[in-house]
Design a protein around this motif. Structure first.
Motif, PDB file in Angstrom:
ATOM      1  N   LYS A  11       8.811  10.032  -4.245  1.00 10.66           N
ATOM      2  CA  LYS A  11       9.714  10.290  -5.378  1.00 10.66           C
ATOM      3  C   LYS A  11      10.145  11.764  -5.372  1.00 10.66           C
ATOM      4  O   LYS A  11      10.389  12.315  -4.307  1.00 10.66           O
ATOM      5  CB  LYS A  11       9.037   9.876  -6.697  1.00 10.66           C
ATOM      6  CG  LYS A  11       8.491   8.450  -6.605  1.00 10.66           C
ATOM      7  CD  LYS A  11       8.050   7.879  -7.911  1.00 10.66           C
ATOM      8  CE  LYS A  11       7.520   6.467  -7.675  1.00 10.66           C
ATOM      9  NZ  LYS A  11       7.260   5.732  -8.907  1.00 10.66           N
ATOM     10  N   HIS A  96      15.291   0.969  -5.838  1.00  8.39           N
ATOM     11  CA  HIS A  96      14.071   1.229  -6.608  1.00  8.39           C
ATOM     12  C   HIS A  96      14.395   1.138  -8.103  1.00  8.39           C
ATOM     13  O   HIS A  96      15.479   1.535  -8.532  1.00  8.39           O
ATOM     14  CB  HIS A  96      13.507   2.606  -6.261  1.00  8.39           C
ATOM     15  CG  HIS A  96      12.141   2.814  -6.820  1.00  8.39           C
ATOM     16  ND1 HIS A  96      11.932   3.177  -8.131  1.00  8.39           N
ATOM     17  CD2 HIS A  96      10.909   2.680  -6.271  1.00  8.39           C
ATOM     18  CE1 HIS A  96      10.628   3.249  -8.352  1.00  8.39           C
ATOM     19  NE2 HIS A  96       9.987   2.952  -7.241  1.00  8.39           N
ATOM     20  N   GLU A 165       8.052  -5.017  -6.948  1.00  9.96           N
ATOM     21  CA  GLU A 165       7.494  -4.001  -7.838  1.00  9.96           C
ATOM     22  C   GLU A 165       7.732  -4.385  -9.300  1.00  9.96           C
ATOM     23  O   GLU A 165       8.811  -4.106  -9.845  1.00  9.96           O
ATOM     24  CB  GLU A 165       8.152  -2.641  -7.556  1.00  9.96           C
ATOM     25  CG  GLU A 165       7.889  -2.125  -6.155  1.00  9.96           C
ATOM     26  CD  GLU A 165       7.871  -0.608  -6.113  1.00  9.96           C
ATOM     27  OE1 GLU A 165       6.872  -0.057  -5.635  1.00  9.96           O
ATOM     28  OE2 GLU A 165       8.837   0.026  -6.567  1.00  9.96           O
ATOM     29  N   GLY A 171       3.522   3.279 -12.057  1.00  6.23           N
ATOM     30  CA  GLY A 171       3.113   4.543 -12.666  1.00  6.23           C
ATOM     31  C   GLY A 171       2.327   4.384 -13.958  1.00  6.23           C
ATOM     32  O   GLY A 171       2.103   5.351 -14.671  1.00  6.23           O
ATOM     33  N   SER A 204       1.174   0.881  -9.125  1.00  5.73           N
ATOM     34  CA  SER A 204      -0.199   1.327  -9.362  1.00  5.73           C
ATOM     35  C   SER A 204      -1.181   0.855  -8.282  1.00  5.73           C
ATOM     36  O   SER A 204      -2.312   0.469  -8.581  1.00  5.73           O
ATOM     37  CB  SER A 204      -0.677   0.908 -10.753  1.00  5.73           C
ATOM     38  OG  SER A 204       0.118   1.535 -11.742  1.00  5.73           O
ATOM     39  N   GLY A 225       3.349   4.865  -4.908  1.00  4.20           N
ATOM     40  CA  GLY A 225       3.881   6.087  -5.490  1.00  4.20           C
ATOM     41  C   GLY A 225       2.795   7.133  -5.642  1.00  4.20           C
ATOM     42  O   GLY A 225       2.407   7.805  -4.692  1.00  4.20           O
TER      43      GLY A 225
HETATM   44  P1  PGA Z   1       3.165   3.937  -8.428  1.00  3.33           P
HETATM   45  O1  PGA Z   1       4.705   3.816  -7.962  1.00  3.33           O
HETATM   46  O2  PGA Z   1       2.325   3.588  -7.219  1.00  3.33           O
HETATM   47  O3  PGA Z   1       3.001   5.351  -8.858  1.00  3.33           O
HETATM   48  O4  PGA Z   1       2.971   2.960  -9.532  1.00  3.33           O
HETATM   49  C1  PGA Z   1       5.135   2.791  -7.112  1.00  3.33           C
HETATM   50  C2  PGA Z   1       6.617   2.902  -6.847  1.00  3.33           C
HETATM   51  O5  PGA Z   1       7.360   3.274  -7.764  1.00  3.33           O
HETATM   52  O6  PGA Z   1       7.100   2.647  -5.725  1.00  3.33           O
END
Ligand code: PGA
Length: 241
Positions: A11, A96, A165, A171, A204, A225
């Motif tokens: 990101k 995304h 996702e 997140g 996550s 992420g």
């Molecule tokens: P995260 O993000 O692992 O922090 O939940 C995943 C993503 O947005 O690809």
């Protein structure tokens, strides 16, 4: 055969200096990683050049986080396929949920970006998934079916990775139950023309849940992420048991 594809999505994190520091911690951990796992880092644009040099002759592939559909032009703030391929970028995340949510990405623009990526020989990682509200209303299948139908028009499914996702799991630390993720990914696969598209789970993913996630039969990898930002944590994910 479906490949195992493990990608970090940085990101808007890490300067060039920080990206090099990451590799110092991360690369030595790959000695024990089975050969059949594709390892990808999708970094900010400013990191790609230096990462490309640092990753030469390594097994780690480089990914970007966006691509414009035109080959060049007056599109302030955008990036073209040839700008990416010239520095050995191989993958690009498209659609995304953060781009859909904050930057006006629609299924139509997602489709154009997917086609552009493939035209340039890049493998797109298409993200699909439902919001919490849609899930609570039992609309997961309908939402994802609509995304796939619109996003994949004329897309070559032989040159594609899909990431499921669930938006409510991104997140938040609130991982989707692995059997539920497995089931949704099976549903996604049933809608594809090509049976061996690799389909990742994202949302996550952490060192403490990766083994369970990868034990699910439909899940071919993960898009990570937060836990991809720290070398030891991403190494643990890549080296899942
Ligand atoms: P995260 O993000 O692992 O922090 O939940 C995943 C993503 O947005 O690809």
């Amino acid at each position: 055969m479906r490949n195992i594809v493990i990608a970090g999505n940085w990101k808007m994190y890490k300067t060039q200096r920080e990206s090099s520091e990451f590799l110092q911690g991360f690369m030595p951990e790959l000695g024990q990683t089975p050969e059949d796992r594709e390892v990808i880092l999708c970094t900010p644009f400013t990191d790609l050049g230096v990462m490309s040099k640092n990753l030469q002759n390594s097994r780690v592939q480089l990914g970007a986080q966006n691509i414009h559909w035109e080959d060049e032009g007056a599109y302030t703030g955008e990036i073209s396929g040839s700008m990416l391929t010239e520095i050995d970028v191989r993958y690009v995340i498209v659609g995304h949920s953060e781009r859909r949510q904050y930057f006006g990405e629609t299924d139509e623009t997602v489709n154009k970006r997917l086609l552009a990526a493939q035209r340039h020989g890049l493998i797109p990682i298409l993200c699909v998934g439902e919001t919490k509200e849609q899930r609570d209303l039992d609309q997961t299948e309908a939402v994802i079916t609509k995304q796939l139908t619109k996003d994949l028009v004329d897309v070559d499914q032989q040159q594609l990775v899909i990431a499921y996702e669930p938006i409510w799991a991104i997140g938040t630390g609130d991982t989707c139950q692995t059997d539920e993720a497995n089931q949704v990914i099976g549903m996604i696969r049933s809608q594809l023309k090509v049976a061996d598209v690799s389909i990742q789970y994202g949302g996550s993913v952490k060192p403490n849940n990766i083994d369970e996630i990868m034990a699910q039969p439909e899940i071919d990898g993960v898009l990570v992420g937060g836990a991809s930002l720290e070398a030891q944590s991403f190494a643990r994910i890549v080296n899942y048991q």
